[in-house]
Design an enzyme around this catalytic site. Sequence first.
Site, short mmCIF file in Angstrom:
data_model
loop_
_atom_site.label_atom_id
_atom_site.label_comp_id
_atom_site.label_asym_id
_atom_site.label_seq_id
_atom_site.Cartn_x
_atom_site.Cartn_y
_atom_site.Cartn_z
N GLY A 177 0.84 -1.19 0.00
CA GLY A 177 0.00 0.00 0.00
C GLY A 177 0.87 1.23 0.00
N THR A 178 0.26 2.40 -0.04
CA THR A 178 1.01 3.64 0.02
C THR A 178 1.44 3.90 1.46
OG1 THR A 178 -0.96 4.96 0.42
CG2 THR A 178 -0.33 4.61 -1.89
N MET A 179 2.18 4.97 1.66
CA MET A 179 2.46 5.42 3.02
C MET A 179 1.14 5.78 3.69
SD MET A 179 5.71 7.95 2.39
CE MET A 179 6.94 7.58 3.61
N LYS B 232 0.34 -0.16 7.30
CA LYS B 232 1.11 -1.39 7.14
C LYS B 232 1.79 -1.83 8.43
CE LYS B 232 3.56 0.34 3.87
NZ LYS B 232 2.85 1.65 3.90
N SER B 233 2.47 -0.90 9.09
CA SER B 233 3.19 -1.26 10.32
C SER B 233 2.22 -1.59 11.44
CB SER B 233 4.12 -0.11 10.74
OG SER B 233 5.13 0.10 9.78
N ASP C 135 8.82 -5.95 8.15
CA ASP C 135 8.30 -4.62 7.85
C ASP C 135 9.31 -3.85 7.00
OD1 ASP C 135 6.29 -2.72 7.99
OD2 ASP C 135 7.12 -1.75 9.77
N GLU C 136 8.81 -2.83 6.30
CA GLU C 136 9.63 -2.00 5.39
C GLU C 136 10.37 -2.89 4.39
OE1 GLU C 136 9.09 1.02 5.49
OE2 GLU C 136 8.50 1.52 7.54
N GLN D 106 10.20 -3.10 1.30
CA GLN D 106 10.62 -2.51 0.03
C GLN D 106 12.12 -2.23 0.01
OE1 GLN D 106 8.67 -0.93 2.23
NE2 GLN D 106 9.47 1.12 2.64
#
Length: 252
Positions: A9-11, A15-16, A86-87, A89
């Site tokens: 998803g976007t910022m 997500k976190s 997490d993170e 990307q």
Amino acid sequence: MAELVFFSGTMDCGKSTLALQMDHNHRARGRGGVRFSCNDRAGDSTISSRLGLQTDAVEVVDGTDFWDEVVARRTTGLRVDYLICDEAQFYSPLQVEQLARVVDEMDVDVFAFGITSDFRTRLFPGSQRLIELADKVQVLQVEALCWCGRRATQNARTVDGIMVVEGDQVMVGDVAPQNSGDAAHTERVHVQEALPMETLPAQVVGYETLCRRHYMRRVTAHGANVMAGADQTLPFDIDACLWPGAGALRQS
């Protein structure tokens, strides 16, 4: 059977928060897991949510090998049933392949969370490999919003409120709150490296989620506010005007 699942998803879409919730749910059922993160906004070895949740994690660096991480824990008797990543990307394609191997050969569930594309709308290498290898790719249901109220689909980088489309792919920052001077959510960095650093004023680098329409037009919340307060000689509304994207506001 274990799965590799990529939540994207976007910022600012949670997500976190979801990563921490999933970790809590699995631990509550007696499963053992390891949390990983990379370049979190709150610092190294941390998973943090904008809602205020935060916990420790293993920092992923260039030399991190997920296969070795799991083997090292299991050989000491620790139970590893799942990984929270997490993170994701920011992980390398090779590290994503290691995650896939952990799923297939060790039967460990991997839940990866990350942004799909960068501020230039280009896929992060780690996200691209996750899309290629994941058993499931799930777009988060919580929608980030553009300043105009539409669903935000793009991550925009701003320098002093002006959207930029050039620069390093990775620059850690956060989504700055609207109409706020809270510098805790942005980074002050020197972005003009051609001049001596001591002669340069620090500039605020932040991020903003935009709908595709305003991303393509380079219209950030700051730009919209400037145009709304400027005298306009033609009967154009803000949404019809093209924000220059850099420099002073053009007035005819």
